[in-house]
Design a protein around this motif. Sequence first.
Motif, PDB file in Angstrom:
ATOM      1  N   TYR A   1      23.159  37.177  34.902  1.00 29.40           N
ATOM      2  CA  TYR A   1      24.078  36.366  34.721  1.00 29.40           C
ATOM      3  C   TYR A   1      25.257  36.791  34.123  1.00 29.40           C
ATOM      4  N   ILE A   2      25.199  37.763  33.388  1.00 30.32           N
ATOM      5  CA  ILE A   2      26.320  38.457  33.093  1.00 30.32           C
ATOM      6  C   ILE A   2      26.882  39.456  34.125  1.00 30.32           C
ATOM      7  N   THR A   3      25.945  40.222  34.878  1.00 26.45           N
ATOM      8  CA  THR A   3      26.289  40.889  35.950  1.00 26.45           C
ATOM      9  C   THR A   3      27.249  39.980  37.004  1.00 26.45           C
ATOM     10  N   GLU A   4      26.673  38.839  37.080  1.00 26.84           N
ATOM     11  CA  GLU A   4      27.483  37.986  38.300  1.00 26.84           C
ATOM     12  C   GLU A   4      28.614  37.407  37.755  1.00 26.84           C
ATOM     13  N   ALA A   5      29.102  37.499  36.166  1.00 22.88           N
ATOM     14  CA  ALA A   5      30.034  36.772  35.732  1.00 22.88           C
ATOM     15  C   ALA A   5      31.240  37.347  35.970  1.00 22.88           C
ATOM     16  N   LEU A   6      32.382  36.737  35.772  1.00 27.61           N
ATOM     17  CA  LEU A   6      33.857  37.197  36.247  1.00 27.61           C
ATOM     18  C   LEU A   6      34.205  38.240  35.039  1.00 27.61           C
ATOM     19  N   LYS A   7      34.941  39.625  35.558  1.00 19.51           N
ATOM     20  CA  LYS A   7      35.120  40.410  34.558  1.00 19.51           C
ATOM     21  C   LYS A   7      36.741  40.657  34.652  1.00 19.51           C
ATOM     22  N   ALA A   8      37.182  41.244  33.492  1.00 22.36           N
ATOM     23  CA  ALA A   8      38.773  41.719  33.463  1.00 22.36           C
ATOM     24  C   ALA A   8      38.873  43.093  33.115  1.00 22.36           C
ATOM     25  N   TYR A   9      39.770  43.490  33.990  1.00 20.10           N
ATOM     26  CA  TYR A   9      40.294  45.095  33.631  1.00 20.10           C
ATOM     27  C   TYR A   9      41.737  45.202  33.496  1.00 20.10           C
ATOM     28  N   ARG A  10      42.077  46.318  32.685  1.00 18.74           N
ATOM     29  CA  ARG A  10      43.420  46.717  32.537  1.00 18.74           C
ATOM     30  C   ARG A  10      43.481  48.158  33.159  1.00 18.74           C
ATOM     31  N   PHE A  11      44.449  48.526  34.116  1.00 17.70           N
ATOM     32  CA  PHE A  11      44.300  49.857  34.621  1.00 17.70           C
ATOM     33  C   PHE A  11      45.375  50.253  34.915  1.00 17.70           C
ATOM     34  N   THR A  12      45.744  51.492  34.872  1.00 17.41           N
ATOM     35  CA  THR A  12      47.122  52.101  35.354  1.00 17.41           C
ATOM     36  C   THR A  12      46.858  52.987  36.577  1.00 17.41           C
ATOM     37  N   VAL A  13      47.808  52.745  37.562  1.00 15.29           N
ATOM     38  CA  VAL A  13      47.805  53.348  38.761  1.00 15.29           C
ATOM     39  C   VAL A  13      48.623  54.487  38.749  1.00 15.29           C
ATOM     40  N   ARG A  14      48.402  55.749  39.167  1.00 14.74           N
ATOM     41  CA  ARG A  14      49.135  56.799  39.205  1.00 14.74           C
ATOM     42  C   ARG A  14      49.718  56.657  40.826  1.00 14.74           C
TER      43      ARG A  14
END
Length: 301
Positions: free
Chosen positions: A67-80
Motif C-alpha cells: 500500500y505504501i509502494t503503490e502510494a504517490l511519492k514526491a521527489y526534489r532533484f537537480t538536473v545537470r
Amino acid sequence: MGRRRKGRDISGWLVVDKPAGITSNAVANKVRWAFDARKAGHAGTLDPEATGVLAVALGEATKTVPYITEALKAYRFTVRLGQATNTDDAEGEVIAESDARPSDAQIAEALAQFRGDILQVPPKFSAVKIDGERAYKLAREEEDFEIAARPLYVEELEMIAREDADHVTLEMVCGKGGYVRAIARDLGEALGCHGHVRDLRRIWSGPFEAEDGIDFALLDELARTPELDSYLHPLEVGLDELPELRATAEGAARLKNGNPGMVIASDVEYGDEAWASFDGKPVAVGVYKSGELHPSRVFNL
C-alpha cells in the motif's frame, strides 16, 4: 519444519532519512538489526546516491508494504544540463555533451509533456529484468539490449529553482515505478541539450515525510535501546489510504482465522478494499461485501 528466525516480535514502520552512499536493502537490514526484529522490508527502492524518505516495515507491518509502494511519492532533484551519462546520474560516464542551454521558459514548456499518464523507458542501469537478467548487470557487461517503455502517472512536475545555466531543480509527484533519472534524461533530450540527475531526494512517500525520518547516524546510536522504539509508527499508518471498519468480537475471531467476518461499516460500498480493527488493533485487510470483510491479509498482533 523450518527454523524460526530469531529476534523480537515487533511490528510497525520506521521512517529513515536515507543518506547517500548506501543501498535501500542495506538500510532495511540495518533497521532490522537495530530493533533486533525478526523481519523487515522497505517500501520503494531509492538509488544508492539518493537521499530522503525510506519507509521500513517491521514484523506484521511488512504485510502493508504494497500500500505504501503503490502510494504517490514526491521527489526534489537537480538536473545537470548539457551532459548525458550512461547511468543517467552523476555517478556515470559522460557519453554526450552540448553547449545549448535552455531558458527558464523553454524548460517550463517542456515539462508539460512529462505530466499525466506517460510512457517512460527505465535507465539501462536499473533493476529492471531483461530475459531474467538485471538490466544493470547487462549494462555493466556492455551488452546490447532494449528496455520497453512502461506507464507512469506524474501528478506534478514543476521547476522550483535555477541555480545557474547548467542546473535546474525540479519537484515531481508520481505513482509507482517512476525513474527520476529517466525524467532528467528525457527532459534533456526534449530540450536538445542532454541531461542527467546531479542529486535526488525523496521528500515524502504516501503518509511518510522526510522531516519525520530518523537520521541514519542516530539509528546506529540508538540501536538495541528502548528509546529507539519511540520512533516507530504503528502498523496501521501503512493503511492510511484505506477506510477503517470496526469488527465485531465474533467477526474479529473469524477474520483472525482467515474467514469473512462481520464488521460495522458506514462509508464503504460493496467491493471496496478496507481494513478492520478490534479493540484498537488492526485485524485484517480485505474486501467489503454485504456486512463482512473478506480478508486478503491477516495481522497476527
